[in-house]
Scaffold this active site. Structure first.
Site, short mmCIF file in Angstrom:
data_model
loop_
_atom_site.label_atom_id
_atom_site.label_comp_id
_atom_site.label_asym_id
_atom_site.label_seq_id
_atom_site.Cartn_x
_atom_site.Cartn_y
_atom_site.Cartn_z
N GLU A 286 36.30 39.12 36.73
CA GLU A 286 35.86 40.10 37.73
C GLU A 286 36.99 41.11 37.90
OE1 GLU A 286 32.78 40.38 38.55
OE2 GLU A 286 32.49 38.62 37.28
N CYS A 320 38.58 45.68 45.66
CA CYS A 320 37.84 46.12 44.48
C CYS A 320 36.57 46.84 44.91
CB CYS A 320 37.51 44.93 43.61
SG CYS A 320 36.69 43.63 44.53
#
Ligand code: NAP
Length: 515
Positions: A286, A320
């Protein structure tokens, strides 16, 4: 009977008694700064001469802790220990494995403010962000424990005459867990305990900026009674021991969260077959984002600007999921810029430890320099509307920054800055706004503020992001509620906190017996 999963409530710091508890926790943690911490391999504490020193980003002369640092020999020992522990851990019934997680969640709940206080001092999270991080860690323990119990039930297969057919999920083996520093408890906990409750054993290499809170996690798992060798705690530099761990023939999977470049490097390295390796390694990676919120002409502009500010500047933009591109449609552009400039100027920047700070420091000197570099680029690519200044004399502070009139392909509109910097882009139409939003290599989160149903439906179909939010902020995904993971270069779409997650670390066995 196990109660159904529910998200851990967040602490209301407007209440005096909660503020008092948090202040006490901060004081307690402050009295413990600078201590030494070991590695833990096979349940044994190992102190090394070489140390990783972690510093308080709000006051960089303050050492938070000195953590032992693994070399390759210790990495080898950790992998071998995990491989040995796998032989017994995989036999532990799934319900029993889940109970270790429930116990750990209970311990975390008791130590909640203390854990949050460690993150205030080690990661520079403000109180609310640190509290949310701890709550999410508890959620991962509770959610994945229940998920394992669900997956251990008989799995549906189509009945077939004369045969008994079953399908069961088995663990893979040894995993390497590589989390980032920005959710130093939540992501570290989730990426570790998901594979572990699925029956795997792991080597956990925490991020070098936040190894002390990582040690607290390890301490909690030990207190919960997790057998030695199931999680091996191996702080060390990613550059030094990362390749060795990823390339090791006994390793079956890598669970990584971090930057695009490191994720892609790990992915390519894991694809090579090491001598003696008997399986294809799996990689869950990720990675970064360049997340956009679209403000449509027809929406409540005050609400939209408030949501953008929370999404762009929460934890100093170091998420993020943070909004780093704001795309404004048509005539909404001018009023949105005015409201943004006014509200961003009201945000309080300062040491994370002080109650009421909106924007704390960025994580370290390298990040500070990188972000200030992008602000310099922004001065050429856009019009500075707010912020733009930094001060690293005591801590790494950068004031929330807005650039207006940015071109969609400008560097500050394409590259992940990972700091409190927002690029505002004007679009003539909603269709153009969607095209701009999709025109980066990332696809993690996105948002739309609109009252136009046709536009929202269009965004549902065409806005290409793993986590899409309408009329709300684009950060703060909740475990179980908004499973999290991106598209394109944002990663392999693991959907952390979702029902697909544990299967990433398992293999299904179909058994058929003819009678
Ligand atoms: P990073 O620099 O990529 O580091 C992440 C982890 O990888 C750290 O533990 C690091 O160790 C390790 N590492 C570095 N080089 C390695 C190598 N060659 N082999 C193996 N491991 C290695 O990222 P970060 O700065 O910690 O985190 C910020 C990034 O994470 C941003 O890009 C953000 O968008 C992304 N992120 C993504 C998600 C998501 O769910 N998509 C969530 C959070 C963060 P050291 O610390 O020792 O270098």
């Amino acid at each position: 009977m196990l109660i159904p999963f529910a998200n851990e409530p967040l602490t209301d710091f407007t209440r005096e008694e909660n503020r008092k508890k948090m202040k006490e926790a901060l004081q307690k943690v402050k009295s413990r700064l600078g201590r030494e911490y070991p590695l833990i391999i096979g349940g044994k504490q190992i102190y090394t001469e070489e140390k990783i020193v972690s510093y308080n980003p709000s006051c960089h002369s303050e050492a938070v802790g000195r953590v032992s640092r693994a070399d390759r020999a210790l990495a080898q020992r950790a992998v071998e220990t995990a491989a040995e522990a796998f032989l017994s851990w995989r036999q532990v019934p799934p319900e029993a494995r889940a109970r270790y997680l429930f116990k750990a969640a209970a311990i975390m709940r008791k130590r909640k403010h203390e854990l949050s206080a460690w993150m205030v001092l080690e990661a520079g999270k403000n109180w609310a962000e640190a509290d949310a991080d701890t709550a999410e860690a508890i959620d991962f323990l509770e959610f994945y424990g229940r998920e394992m119990i669900r997956l251990a039930q008989p799995q549906p297969v189509t009945p077939y005459p004369g045969e008994e057919n079953t399908l069961e999920y088995l663990p893979l083996g040894v995993g390497v867990i590589i989390p980032p520093w920005n959710f130093p408890l939540a992501i570290l906990t989730g990426t570790t305990v998901g594979p572990v409750v699925a029956g795997n054993t792991v080597v956990l290499k925490p991020a070098s900026n936040t190894p002390v809170i990582a040690y607290m996690f390890m301490e909690i798992m030990q207190e919960a009674g997790l057998p030695p060798g199931v999680i091996n705690f191996l702080p060390g530099s990613g550059g030094e021991i990362g390749d060795f761990l990823v390339g090791h023939p006994l390793v079956h999977f890598i669970n990584f969260t971090g930057s695009r470049d490191v994720g892609l490097h790990i992915n390519s390295l894991a694809a090579r077959i090491a001598p003696g390796q008997k399986w294809i390694k799996r990689v869950a990676a990720e990675m970064g984002g360049k997340d956009a919120i679209i403000i449509d002409e027809d929406c409540d502009l005050d609400e939209a600007v408030a949501g953008v500010i929370t999404s762009a500047y929460g934890f100093s933009g170091q998420k993020c999921s943070a909004c780093s591109r704001l795309i404004v449609v048509g005539d909404a552009y001018r009023p949105v810029l005015d409201k943004l400039a006014e509200r961003v100027a009201q945000l309080k920047t300062g040491p994370a430890e002080e109650y009421g700070i909106d924007v704390g420091p960025v994580i370290d000197g390298a990040s500070y320099n990188k972000i200030m570099g992008y602000i310099q680029i922004g001065r050429e690519e856009g019009r500075l509307l707010a912020g733009g200044q930094g001060d690293n004399s005591r801590g790494y502070f950068i004031w929330p920054t807005v650039f207006a009139d940015v071109a969609p392909r400008a560097r500050i509109a394409q590259e992940e800055i990972f700091g409190p910097v927002l690029a505002v882009i004007q679009a003539k139409t909603f269709d153009e706004a969607i095209a701009i939003a999709n025109d980066t290599e990332y696809g993690l989160t996105g948002g739309v503020y609109s009252r136009n149903r046709a536009h929202l439906e269009k965004a549902r179909q065409e806005f290409h992001a793993g986590n899409l939010y309408f009329n709300r902020k684009c950060t703060g995904a909740l475990v179980g509620v908004q499973p999290f993971g991106g598209f394109k270069m944002s990663g392999t779409n693991s959907k952390a906190g979702g029902r697909d997650y544990l299967k990433l670390f398992m293999q299904a066995k179909s058994i058929s017996e003819r009678f």
